[in-house]
Design a protein around this motif. Sequence first.
Motif, PDB file in Angstrom:
ATOM      1  N   MET A  32       0.969  -1.164  -0.005  1.00 48.94           N
ATOM      2  CA  MET A  32      -0.125  -0.182   0.227  1.00 48.94           C
ATOM      3  C   MET A  32       0.741   1.298  -0.122  1.00 48.94           C
ATOM      4  O   MET A  32       1.964   1.280   0.619  1.00 48.94           O
ATOM      5  N   THR A  33       0.446   2.317  -0.659  1.00 46.11           N
ATOM      6  CA  THR A  33       1.052   3.553  -0.513  1.00 46.11           C
ATOM      7  C   THR A  33       0.319   4.796  -0.191  1.00 46.11           C
ATOM      8  O   THR A  33       0.717   5.651   0.366  1.00 46.11           O
ATOM      9  N   GLY A  34      -0.957   4.449   0.350  1.00 47.88           N
ATOM     10  CA  GLY A  34      -1.709   5.447   1.128  1.00 47.88           C
ATOM     11  C   GLY A  34      -3.044   4.825   1.549  1.00 47.88           C
ATOM     12  O   GLY A  34      -3.544   3.753   1.077  1.00 47.88           O
ATOM     13  N   MET A  35      -3.781   5.444   2.113  1.00 41.79           N
ATOM     14  CA  MET A  35      -5.239   5.396   2.578  1.00 41.79           C
ATOM     15  C   MET A  35      -5.940   6.707   3.082  1.00 41.79           C
ATOM     16  O   MET A  35      -5.245   7.558   3.467  1.00 41.79           O
ATOM     17  N   VAL A  36      -7.056   6.685   2.932  1.00 44.16           N
ATOM     18  CA  VAL A  36      -7.968   7.679   3.362  1.00 44.16           C
ATOM     19  C   VAL A  36      -9.320   7.469   3.828  1.00 44.16           C
ATOM     20  O   VAL A  36      -9.853   6.443   3.294  1.00 44.16           O
ATOM     21  N   GLU A  37      -9.835   8.102   4.924  1.00 40.80           N
ATOM     22  CA  GLU A  37     -11.089   7.481   5.283  1.00 40.80           C
ATOM     23  C   GLU A  37     -12.117   8.383   4.793  1.00 40.80           C
ATOM     24  O   GLU A  37     -12.061   9.617   4.610  1.00 40.80           O
ATOM     25  N   LYS A  38     -13.286   7.690   3.981  1.00 46.69           N
ATOM     26  CA  LYS A  38     -14.195   8.269   3.484  1.00 46.69           C
ATOM     27  C   LYS A  38     -14.126   9.408   2.441  1.00 46.69           C
ATOM     28  O   LYS A  38     -14.452  10.798   2.645  1.00 46.69           O
ATOM     29  N   PRO A  39     -13.354   9.303   1.516  1.00 42.65           N
ATOM     30  CA  PRO A  39     -12.836  10.233   0.699  1.00 42.65           C
ATOM     31  C   PRO A  39     -14.164  10.832  -0.325  1.00 42.65           C
ATOM     32  O   PRO A  39     -15.002   9.972  -0.505  1.00 42.65           O
ATOM     33  N   PRO A  40     -14.244  12.101  -0.251  1.00 43.38           N
ATOM     34  CA  PRO A  40     -15.529  12.761  -1.237  1.00 43.38           C
ATOM     35  C   PRO A  40     -15.196  11.947  -2.770  1.00 43.38           C
ATOM     36  O   PRO A  40     -14.424  11.593  -3.129  1.00 43.38           O
ATOM     37  N   LEU A  41     -16.622  11.466  -3.241  1.00 45.39           N
ATOM     38  CA  LEU A  41     -16.519  10.860  -4.584  1.00 45.39           C
ATOM     39  C   LEU A  41     -15.718  11.634  -5.592  1.00 45.39           C
ATOM     40  O   LEU A  41     -15.597  12.954  -5.665  1.00 45.39           O
ATOM     41  N   GLY A  42     -15.006  10.911  -6.335  1.00 48.02           N
ATOM     42  CA  GLY A  42     -14.290  11.637  -7.348  1.00 48.02           C
ATOM     43  C   GLY A  42     -12.799  11.711  -6.782  1.00 48.02           C
ATOM     44  O   GLY A  42     -11.770  11.967  -7.592  1.00 48.02           O
TER      45      GLY A  42
END
Length: 303
Positions: A198-208
């Motif tokens: 993995m190179t990253g992760m984000v919680e609940k990113p806005p669509l798009g």
Amino acid sequence: MSKRVRKAVLPVAGMGTRVLPGAKTTPKNLLNVVDRPILSYVVEEARAAGIEHIVFIVGRGQGAIEDYFDASPEIEAALEAKGKADILADVRRDLMQPGQMSFIRQMAPLGLGHAIWCARDVIGDEPFAVMLPDMLMAAEPGGLGQAVAAYDKVGGNIVVVEPAPQGETDRYGIVALGQKGALGQKGGDGRDGRLNRMTGMVEKPPLGTEPSNLFISGRYILQPEIFEILATQPRGAGGEIQLTDGMATLMTRQDFHALEYDGTTYDCGDKIGLLRANVAFALRRPDLADEARTAIKALLQGQ
Ligand code: G1P
């Protein structure tokens, strides 16, 4: 050789907003799928993966969870007296040995990262699993078993993922991947295409804005250094202390791999997800499948 994963943390304190009023007096993870509570399946999955100690993070009014995993002398004696050996065995199936379960009060609903942080003293200095019980997995071997197998290959931290339905990436934690098949080994030998750095992760990113369509589906293997990060983790998406944010910080210091597991996930924190799980698990049961199929067909024909 990586340290063995012996303990699993199961955060169960959530209110179950999407399955109210059912979850008003019954903790949502004690709601039934066919004839057993959701937690029965998840604990079974944990034990099949070699877990020896389960740490529940509970909230107020969830004493029924402790009672479920304790002996029930009256019920057991009554079944014994009636000679109902099969039901008795079924009732006892979920019980672990005394001392193999801990129950910790979260005390404040501050988010998943906070819930996991509450387990720090019981976990101590060893890698551990996190299982989000709402996410019921039908898989063979189980979802956590597949994560442990991946961990045995590459060590570090493992996050189980799967493709999100179109347009739903903003409901979950989403991961970004490195090169497909990179197993963290020189030359990439033994790559299976489902385990990727993995190179990253984000919680609940806005669509798009999502970095991929792969969402975090509720099984993790984490190193204990996550606790010191969570201790000071600021609030993130939804004003909550997010595990995803803590993991993103840990990823600057340690390896993370995403495992696309082989199986089907049912979100039992949701009415239709719970219904789907009930139908799917009944159809998987050798003793019920035929009757279940007939009943479902009859219902559909009556439409
Ligand atoms: C949590 C996690 C999220 C994950 C999801 C799976 O979110 O924060 O990363 O994708 O569980 O169900 P929640 O469902 O608590 O909002």
